[in-house]
Motif scaffolding. Structure first.
Motif, PDB file in Angstrom:
ATOM      1  N   PRO A 169       0.801  -1.238   0.000  1.00 26.48           N
ATOM      2  CA  PRO A 169       0.000   0.000   0.000  1.00 26.48           C
ATOM      3  C   PRO A 169       0.828   1.280   0.000  1.00 26.48           C
ATOM      4  CG  PRO A 169      -0.020  -1.018   2.169  1.00 26.48           C
ATOM      5  CD  PRO A 169       0.634  -2.006   1.248  1.00 26.48           C
ATOM      6  N   GLU A 170       2.115   1.181   0.346  1.00 24.37           N
ATOM      7  CA  GLU A 170       2.963   2.374   0.341  1.00 24.37           C
ATOM      8  C   GLU A 170       3.473   2.704  -1.060  1.00 24.37           C
ATOM      9  OE1 GLU A 170       5.612  -1.180   0.792  1.00 24.37           O
ATOM     10  OE2 GLU A 170       3.642  -0.530   1.485  1.00 24.37           O
ATOM     11  N   SER A 171       3.212   1.840  -2.022  1.00 21.78           N
ATOM     12  CA  SER A 171       3.664   2.059  -3.397  1.00 21.78           C
ATOM     13  C   SER A 171       2.572   2.725  -4.234  1.00 21.78           C
ATOM     14  CB  SER A 171       4.061   0.728  -4.052  1.00 21.78           C
ATOM     15  OG  SER A 171       5.187   0.165  -3.417  1.00 21.78           O
ATOM     16  N   THR A 172       2.995   3.545  -5.177  1.00 22.06           N
ATOM     17  CA  THR A 172       2.081   4.203  -6.108  1.00 22.06           C
ATOM     18  C   THR A 172       2.337   3.670  -7.511  1.00 22.06           C
ATOM     19  OG1 THR A 172       1.974   6.228  -4.800  1.00 22.06           O
ATOM     20  CG2 THR A 172       1.358   6.408  -7.114  1.00 22.06           C
ATOM     21  N   PHE A 173       1.266   3.233  -8.174  1.00 21.52           N
ATOM     22  CA  PHE A 173       1.346   2.763  -9.552  1.00 21.52           C
ATOM     23  C   PHE A 173       0.768   3.867 -10.436  1.00 21.52           C
ATOM     24  CE2 PHE A 173       1.296  -0.861  -6.818  1.00 21.52           C
ATOM     25  CZ  PHE A 173       2.015  -1.872  -7.449  1.00 21.52           C
ATOM     26  N   ARG A 174       1.575   4.423 -11.307  1.00 26.23           N
ATOM     27  CA  ARG A 174       1.145   5.521 -12.170  1.00 26.23           C
ATOM     28  C   ARG A 174       1.145   5.032 -13.620  1.00 26.23           C
ATOM     29  NH1 ARG A 174       0.851  11.023 -11.248  1.00 26.23           N
ATOM     30  NH2 ARG A 174       1.118  12.415 -13.031  1.00 26.23           N
ATOM     31  N   VAL A 175      -0.046   4.836 -14.183  1.00 24.94           N
ATOM     32  CA  VAL A 175      -0.174   4.343 -15.549  1.00 24.94           C
ATOM     33  C   VAL A 175       0.089   5.490 -16.522  1.00 24.94           C
ATOM     34  CG1 VAL A 175      -1.662   3.176 -17.210  1.00 24.94           C
ATOM     35  CG2 VAL A 175      -1.881   2.664 -14.755  1.00 24.94           C
ATOM     36  N   LEU A 176       1.171   5.372 -17.285  1.00 26.53           N
ATOM     37  CA  LEU A 176       1.566   6.442 -18.200  1.00 26.53           C
ATOM     38  C   LEU A 176       0.967   6.261 -19.585  1.00 26.53           C
ATOM     39  CD1 LEU A 176       5.361   6.581 -17.239  1.00 26.53           C
ATOM     40  CD2 LEU A 176       3.475   7.911 -16.263  1.00 26.53           C
ATOM     41  N   ALA A 177       0.806   5.005 -19.994  1.00 24.87           N
ATOM     42  CA  ALA A 177       0.230   4.699 -21.306  1.00 24.87           C
ATOM     43  C   ALA A 177      -0.400   3.320 -21.233  1.00 24.87           C
ATOM     44  CB  ALA A 177       1.311   4.735 -22.392  1.00 24.87           C
ATOM     45  N   ALA A 178      -1.459   3.119 -22.006  1.00 23.54           N
ATOM     46  CA  ALA A 178      -2.137   1.826 -22.001  1.00 23.54           C
ATOM     47  C   ALA A 178      -2.914   1.654 -23.290  1.00 23.54           C
ATOM     48  CB  ALA A 178      -3.081   1.710 -20.802  1.00 23.54           C
ATOM     49  N   VAL A 179      -2.949   0.415 -23.769  1.00 19.32           N
ATOM     50  CA  VAL A 179      -3.698   0.118 -24.985  1.00 19.32           C
ATOM     51  C   VAL A 179      -4.227  -1.311 -24.895  1.00 19.32           C
ATOM     52  CG1 VAL A 179      -1.593  -0.623 -26.208  1.00 19.32           C
ATOM     53  CG2 VAL A 179      -3.626   0.036 -27.516  1.00 19.32           C
ATOM     54  N   PRO A 180      -5.502  -1.522 -25.233  1.00 21.03           N
ATOM     55  CA  PRO A 180      -6.039  -2.884 -25.206  1.00 21.03           C
ATOM     56  C   PRO A 180      -5.691  -3.643 -26.473  1.00 21.03           C
ATOM     57  CG  PRO A 180      -7.766  -1.345 -25.779  1.00 21.03           C
ATOM     58  CD  PRO A 180      -6.526  -0.523 -25.523  1.00 21.03           C
ATOM     59  N   GLY A 181      -5.393  -4.935 -26.338  1.00 22.00           N
ATOM     60  CA  GLY A 181      -5.186  -5.802 -27.477  1.00 22.00           C
ATOM     61  C   GLY A 181      -6.410  -6.679 -27.671  1.00 22.00           C
ATOM     62  N   PRO A 182      -6.377  -7.628 -28.623  1.00 20.31           N
ATOM     63  CA  PRO A 182      -7.533  -8.500 -28.871  1.00 20.31           C
ATOM     64  C   PRO A 182      -7.960  -9.303 -27.640  1.00 20.31           C
ATOM     65  CG  PRO A 182      -5.943  -8.650 -30.654  1.00 20.31           C
ATOM     66  CD  PRO A 182      -5.282  -7.861 -29.562  1.00 20.31           C
ATOM     67  N   GLU A 183      -6.995  -9.837 -26.903  1.00 25.94           N
ATOM     68  CA  GLU A 183      -7.308 -10.645 -25.731  1.00 25.94           C
ATOM     69  C   GLU A 183      -6.487 -10.251 -24.513  1.00 25.94           C
ATOM     70  OE1 GLU A 183      -6.806 -14.694 -26.853  1.00 25.94           O
ATOM     71  OE2 GLU A 183      -8.516 -14.707 -28.242  1.00 25.94           O
ATOM     72  N   SER A 184      -5.794  -9.149 -24.600  1.00 18.61           N
ATOM     73  CA  SER A 184      -4.947  -8.710 -23.488  1.00 18.61           C
ATOM     74  C   SER A 184      -4.802  -7.199 -23.542  1.00 18.61           C
ATOM     75  CB  SER A 184      -3.570  -9.388 -23.567  1.00 18.61           C
ATOM     76  OG  SER A 184      -2.910  -9.027 -24.781  1.00 18.61           O
ATOM     77  N   GLY A 185      -3.985  -6.652 -22.660  1.00 19.09           N
ATOM     78  CA  GLY A 185      -3.733  -5.220 -22.651  1.00 19.09           C
ATOM     79  C   GLY A 185      -2.265  -4.956 -22.376  1.00 19.09           C
ATOM     80  N   HIS A 240       7.134  -2.039 -18.529  1.00 15.22           N
ATOM     81  CA  HIS A 240       6.181  -2.288 -19.606  1.00 15.22           C
ATOM     82  C   HIS A 240       5.711  -3.721 -19.453  1.00 15.22           C
ATOM     83  CE1 HIS A 240       4.941  -3.628 -23.649  1.00 15.22           C
ATOM     84  NE2 HIS A 240       4.524  -2.377 -23.792  1.00 15.22           N
ATOM     85  N   PHE A 241       4.413  -3.945 -19.571  1.00 15.58           N
ATOM     86  CA  PHE A 241       3.918  -5.303 -19.374  1.00 15.58           C
ATOM     87  C   PHE A 241       2.685  -5.580 -20.207  1.00 15.58           C
ATOM     88  CE2 PHE A 241       1.935  -2.663 -16.109  1.00 15.58           C
ATOM     89  CZ  PHE A 241       0.589  -2.978 -16.262  1.00 15.58           C
ATOM     90  N   GLU A 242       2.375  -6.861 -20.335  1.00 11.76           N
ATOM     91  CA  GLU A 242       1.138  -7.330 -20.962  1.00 11.76           C
ATOM     92  C   GLU A 242       0.334  -8.051 -19.895  1.00 11.76           C
ATOM     93  OE1 GLU A 242      -0.428 -10.239 -24.607  1.00 11.76           O
ATOM     94  OE2 GLU A 242       1.700 -10.154 -24.072  1.00 11.76           O
ATOM     95  N   THR A 243      -0.968  -7.798 -19.864  1.00  5.75           N
ATOM     96  CA  THR A 243      -1.832  -8.450 -18.888  1.00  5.75           C
ATOM     97  C   THR A 243      -3.029  -9.097 -19.564  1.00  5.75           C
ATOM     98  OG1 THR A 243      -3.238  -8.121 -16.944  1.00  5.75           O
ATOM     99  CG2 THR A 243      -3.022  -6.258 -18.442  1.00  5.75           C
ATOM    100  N   THR A 244      -3.453 -10.210 -19.011  1.00  6.40           N
ATOM    101  CA  THR A 244      -4.639 -10.895 -19.534  1.00  6.40           C
ATOM    102  C   THR A 244      -5.921 -10.372 -18.896  1.00  6.40           C
ATOM    103  OG1 THR A 244      -4.371 -12.621 -17.849  1.00  6.40           O
ATOM    104  CG2 THR A 244      -3.343 -13.004 -20.005  1.00  6.40           C
ATOM    105  N   ALA A 245      -5.805  -9.395 -17.997  1.00  9.42           N
ATOM    106  CA  ALA A 245      -6.989  -8.868 -17.293  1.00  9.42           C
ATOM    107  C   ALA A 245      -7.046  -7.341 -17.367  1.00  9.42           C
ATOM    108  CB  ALA A 245      -6.966  -9.322 -15.834  1.00  9.42           C
ATOM    109  N   PRO A 246      -7.169  -6.790 -18.588  1.00  7.96           N
ATOM    110  CA  PRO A 246      -7.238  -5.320 -18.729  1.00  7.96           C
ATOM    111  C   PRO A 246      -8.658  -4.807 -18.606  1.00  7.96           C
ATOM    112  CG  PRO A 246      -7.173  -6.306 -20.892  1.00  7.96           C
ATOM    113  CD  PRO A 246      -7.206  -7.456 -19.894  1.00  7.96           C
TER     114      PRO A 246
END
Length: 224
Positions: free
Chosen positions: A24-40, A80-86
């Motif tokens: 909880p002491e960490s901050t996640f700051r999303v700078l860019a994001a794009v959805p793919g066909p089955e992932s993000g 930079h990462f890919e996720t199956t739950a965007p």
């Protein structure tokens, strides 16, 4: 167009909720994001004293299928990462309401700003509920272009007043002088300025944090 600020609580089964509440002491700051066909795909900056542990947890999480460290220091890293739950990206895509970046996520909650018609924002609310997001409305206001705020004549008179020094302290131009400069009656000049000032002041006050009416995206009491 309506502009809304939302605080969104992520569903427990999503990786970002699990990791941000675990750290909880960490901050996640999303700078860019794009959805793919089955992932993000996303570019996220992580700050806090447990960055190394967070990255290790991300690398081990089954919902993250690809992870690349772009930059890392003692208390900050960009990945930079890919996720199956965007799911947040899908909610945005399905409703046609783009989420304004960056988005900050701390302890399972994301602060999100969106702009669109009230119908589109209502669709976004339905999509969030569909995917199990809880949300609360922090602020809703109308976002108008300056051309919608003042009429062409009001804008002309206000600009002339500023240029002539009508709003200076001390005032360098009287109302009588301003009216003569614009070749209009003093009463007309006064009325035009008053209406323009009313519109601008109300707009300013409405955009102050905590002043705008808190209302649900569908004009119903805010809920989760």
């Amino acid at each position: 167009m309506a502009h809304a600020t939302l605080t969104i609580t992520m569903p427990e089964e999503i990786w970002i909720q699990q990791l941000s509440t675990a750290y909880p002491e960490s901050t996640f700051r999303v700078l860019a994001a794009v959805p793919g066909p089955e992932s993000g795909f996303a570019l996220v900056r992580i700050t806090g004293q447990t960055v190394t542990a967070v990255i290790e947890a991300m690398a081990d999480h089954s919902q993250l299928t690809e992870l690349t460290i772009v930059q890392q220091a003692d208390s900050e890293a960009t990945v930079h990462f890919e996720t199956t739950a965007p799911l947040l990206l899908v909610s945005s895509q399905e409703s046609g309401v783009p989420i304004e970046l960056p988005v900050e996520i701390v302890d399972g909650e994301a602060t999100v700003e969106v702009t669109g018609s009230r119908e589109r924002l209502a669709d976004l609310a339905k999509q969030l509920e569909r995917f199990g997001f809880q949300y609360r409305i922090e602020n809703v206001s109308e976002r108008l272009h300056e051309s919608q705020l003042l009429s062409e004549r009001q804008l002309e008179v206000v600009v002339a007043a500023v240029e002539a020094g009508y709003y200076d302290t001390p005032r360098r131009c009287s109302l009588t002088e301003l009216a003569a400069r614009l070749d209009i009656a003093k009463s007309t000049c006064s009325e035009t300025l008053h209406r323009a000032e009313e519109a601008m002041i109300k707009r300013f006050v409405a955009e102050l944090p905590g002043v705008a009416e808190h209302a649900d995206l569908e004009d119903q009491p805010a809920g989760t």
